[in-house]
Design an enzyme around this catalytic site. Structure first.
Site, PDB file in Angstrom:
ATOM      1  N   CYS A  92       0.849  -1.190   0.000  1.00 38.84           N
ATOM      2  CA  CYS A  92       0.000   0.000   0.000  1.00 38.84           C
ATOM      3  C   CYS A  92       0.879   1.232   0.000  1.00 38.84           C
ATOM      4  O   CYS A  92       2.017   1.203   0.477  1.00 38.84           O
ATOM      5  CB  CYS A  92      -0.952   0.011   1.193  1.00 38.84           C
ATOM      6  SG  CYS A  92      -0.138   0.255   2.787  1.00 38.84           S
ATOM      7  N   CYS A  95       2.059   2.362   3.391  1.00 34.28           N
ATOM      8  CA  CYS A  95       3.220   1.606   3.880  1.00 34.28           C
ATOM      9  C   CYS A  95       4.509   2.217   3.350  1.00 34.28           C
ATOM     10  O   CYS A  95       5.516   2.322   4.059  1.00 34.28           O
ATOM     11  CB  CYS A  95       3.129   0.150   3.444  1.00 34.28           C
ATOM     12  SG  CYS A  95       1.612  -0.681   3.931  1.00 34.28           S
ATOM     13  N   CYS A 164      18.213 -21.326 -28.822  1.00 32.65           N
ATOM     14  CA  CYS A 164      16.775 -21.093 -28.724  1.00 32.65           C
ATOM     15  C   CYS A 164      16.498 -20.209 -27.506  1.00 32.65           C
ATOM     16  O   CYS A 164      17.300 -20.153 -26.568  1.00 32.65           O
ATOM     17  CB  CYS A 164      15.996 -22.404 -28.620  1.00 32.65           C
ATOM     18  SG  CYS A 164      16.245 -23.302 -27.083  1.00 32.65           S
ATOM     19  N   CYS A 167      16.471 -21.875 -24.196  1.00 35.03           N
ATOM     20  CA  CYS A 167      17.784 -22.182 -23.639  1.00 35.03           C
ATOM     21  C   CYS A 167      18.232 -21.081 -22.690  1.00 35.03           C
ATOM     22  O   CYS A 167      18.770 -21.344 -21.607  1.00 35.03           O
ATOM     23  CB  CYS A 167      18.815 -22.336 -24.761  1.00 35.03           C
ATOM     24  SG  CYS A 167      18.394 -23.566 -26.018  1.00 35.03           S
ATOM     25  N   ASP A 563      15.288  15.588 -38.576  1.00 30.19           N
ATOM     26  CA  ASP A 563      15.829  16.925 -38.335  1.00 30.19           C
ATOM     27  C   ASP A 563      17.326  16.995 -38.599  1.00 30.19           C
ATOM     28  O   ASP A 563      17.962  17.988 -38.311  1.00 30.19           O
ATOM     29  CB  ASP A 563      15.537  17.371 -36.897  1.00 30.19           C
ATOM     30  CG  ASP A 563      16.304  16.541 -35.869  1.00 30.19           C
ATOM     31  OD1 ASP A 563      16.782  15.457 -36.242  1.00 30.19           O
ATOM     32  OD2 ASP A 563      16.416  16.977 -34.721  1.00 30.19           O
TER      33      ASP A 563
END
Length: 661
Positions: A92, A95, A164, A167, A563
């Protein structure tokens, strides 16, 4: 008369960089030294803040001033600690306010801020008045957990054999369970891992052992531009690192052999044995990765799916189907690894922009040293045509520097005493003596590399979705496959459709087919491979994209505003107009002899120069067939950063920038 020097605050206060009170403390302590007239903070041109120190050169030398600044910064950095701690149990906003107020009343805590949304606590404290443990004890006494490892040196590794996204996740989860590891982050895109030891523990061997158990090899990295941190690899070592690819080739060769034996009428047992050998060889790393993921990360991945499918195919007698499925999956991993390596190498090529060695001037001698050994204040020599190894300030010499690798500007920028140069840029025709202003790890190109690396770790929304999807999808598919194998035969047997054994073989086969075709590898792999390949392709063209999230956002753009027109050119200057004295303020006549004379005279002098603008002038004169009208210039003198002068037909011809003319 006084002199002055400027030092980046981030170099003096690396931990407290950006802390205004620490910068003010540093300024006050420097100003207290005899011989230092004043010290103040200078924001420069929007860059990092610098401490500008005015001193009496009759009492102090610049090296001594810098030395005491570094010493004072180190003392302040040790005493005034800055940390950001993760909080658990903060539920909260009241807290958060209570915790912030309670910590702020501790003697020695100078500043504290609790971020409720991020569940983090930022604190600055005086280490001479309060210990870190006392702050953590107060946090725990209030019912929260804010323990975090103290700042520690990170270890950087290359990861071989990782092909992968799963992994990377499994390696992360396994290492987090390793004793002595405080934090770990595995970047699949760059095959790189950052590991933070807990309390300075030596966990390198433990990490390498865990990675080896998962089928990967860790190689320490030593710094910017260091590819392997060691000697070049022999062909045997390179082949050994690609042993997973060799298993794919071996499986393909065995399947071809089995097909040939079957065609020649060889015994079925022999053909089946060859197919089984192809499954074992092609699926060795796949099965090991699936088992280690299950054992260490407690998760089922696509490797486990394929392993179960191949083993099931053997049990139902479909030797060829099991071998081909394993070969295709292994081949897919190999191709994926190849694609990822190409993408990673394109991003790593950024590191090659910065040289690994520099020529430093010490005691009147030239010495070649690694860039990591240079310190702020060293003087380095950059010869014509060399890449500049460090950020710094030009002390002497003049040249045109190609800054396109860093700034994107297509036209080289003239540099002279007082000009700033960047590591990774290319020196032109003049030699430069440069004072080092930043360490190797803090140069502009090093920060760009770090930014790109960190950007790779930031997953795009699509990639985060795919990762969450795969974590749920894979176990669901295994449950569905088990249901397909067990329920229809059981229902058939109970309803009188046949015996359970007679029906089970067909449905087990169908369940195995389901496992193979439902494997999410294509979905899980396609997203990171596509993102990294796109970022790498852009990097090869000189465009840096800060991660997959920004790349994905590009797809929704409808209008782009630029720009910096200098970055939207071909990078080759061209002459667009020629005007003589008679045509100032008006368009020149194409047939004007005076305009042609101006261009021909300029080209006669510029043909002795290698400056890009000089090449453009000469090219325009050649296009108009004017180069043969005048003899070559004599007594040509180049003024680096200003222009060039020579004699043409007895007349002095000067070509240069406006300020020089």
């Amino acid at each position: 008369m006084s002199d002055k020097t400027k030092i980046e605050v981030g170099l003096l206060l690396p931990q407290g960089n950006g802390c205004a009170p620490c910068a003010e403390r540093l300024r006050t302590r420097m100003q207290a030294y005899r011989g230092i007239e004043t010290a103040h903070l200078d924001d420069g041109d929007g860059d990092a803040p610098r401490l500008c120190i005015h001193y009496d050169p009759n009492l102090l030398g610049v090296d001594y001033v810098r030395a005491i600044a570094v010493e004072e910064g180190a003392l302040l950095g040790w005493r005034y600690q800055h940390e950001t701690l993760p909080l658990r149990g903060l539920d909260c906003i009241d807290c958060a306010q209570t915790l912030e107020s309670s910590l702020g009343r501790l003697a020695g805590v100078l500043w504290v801020s609790v971020n409720f949304a991020a569940s983090t606590l930022a604190v600055e404290y005086d280490a001479e008045r309060i210990e870190r443990a006392a702050i953590l004890a107060r946090i725990r006494s209030l019912g929260y957990d804010g323990d975090a490892p103290p700042p520690s040196r990170q270890l950087l590794f290359r990861v071989d054999g990782m092909d992968c996204a799963d992994c990377a996740l499994h390696l992360e989860e396994a290492l987090r369970r390793t004793l002595g590891v405080a934090d770990v982050a595995v970047d699949f895109s760059l095959a790189r891992m950052r590991l933070t030891p807990q309390g300075g523990a030596d966990v390198r061997q433990a990490a390498e052992k865990v990675a080896a158990g998962l089928g990967y090899t860790l190689r320490p990295e030593r710094g910017i531009g260091s590819e392997d941190g060691g000697a070049p690899l022999g062909w045997g070592q390179r082949l050994w690192r690609r042993r997973r690819n060799l298993t794919t080739v071996g499986a393909g060769a065995l399947i071809s052999l089995a097909v040939g034996l079957n065609f020649l009428g060889a015994p079925e047992v022999l053909v089946a044995g060859v197919y089984v050998a192809a499954i074992v060889i092609g699926g060795y790393y796949i099965a090991r990765a699936g088992w280690m993921a299950l054992r260490t990360a407690h998760s089922v991945d696509m490797n486990a799916l394929m392993t179960i499918a191949a083993v099931g195919a053997v049990f139902v007698g479909e030797w060829a189907e099991g071998a081909v499925a394993m070969l295709l999956f292994s081949l897919g991993n190999t191709l994926e690894g190849y694609t990822m390596d190409r993408a990673r190498n394109a991003i790593r090529s950024l590191m090659d922009l910065s040289p690994r060695m520099a020529t430093v001037l010490r005691d009147g001698r030239e010495e070649s040293v690694p860039v990591e050994d240079l310190v702020v204040g060293d003087r380095i020599l950059i010869l014509p045509g060399e890449r500049i190894p460090m950020d710094g300030l030009v002390l002497s010499g003049g040249s045109a520097v190609n800054q396109a690798p860093i700034t994107g500007e297509s036209v080289p920028v003239d540099k002279g005493p007082g000009s700033e140069v960047f590591a990774g840029t290319v020196n032109g025709q003049g030699a430069l003596t440069v004072r080092v202003d930043r360490l190797a790890a803090d140069t502009t190109i090093a920060r760009i590399i770090k930014m790109v690396e960190e950007a790779q770790a930031q997953k795009a929304p699509a990639q985060r979705f795919v990762d969450r999807f795969a974590r749920i999808y894979t176990p669901v598919i295994m449950v569905v496959a088990a249901a397909v194998a067990l329920l229809p035969p059981l229902v058939g047997a109970l309803t009188g459709g046949g015996t359970y054994g007679a029906l089970s073989g067909e449905w087990v086969y169908r369940a195995l087919v389901l496992l193979v075709i439902a494997c999410p590898c294509a979905l899980v792999v396609s997203t990171p491979v596509s993102i990294v390949s796109a970022i790498a392709s852009a990097a090869r063209l000189g465009v840096l994209i800060k991660g997959g999230a920004y790349l994905e956002a590009l797809g929704s753009l409808r209008v782009i505003a630029f720009d910096k027109t200098g970055t939207l050119t071909a990078g080759e200057p061209q002459v667009v107009a020629v005007r003589c004295a008679e045509h100032v303020g008006a368009l020149p006549w194409p047939e004007c002899a005076a305009c042609g004379q101006v261009l021909a005279s300029a080209a006669a002098v510029e043909c002795r120069s290698e400056h890009p603008l000089a090449l453009a002038v000469v090219a325009e004169a050649e296009t108009r067939s004017l180069t043969g009208e005048l003899p070559a210039a004599e007594a040509v003198t180049a003024m680096a950063g200003l222009g060039v002068r020579g004699s043409v037909n007895g007349h002095t011809v000067t070509v240069g920038r406006h300020s020089y003319i």
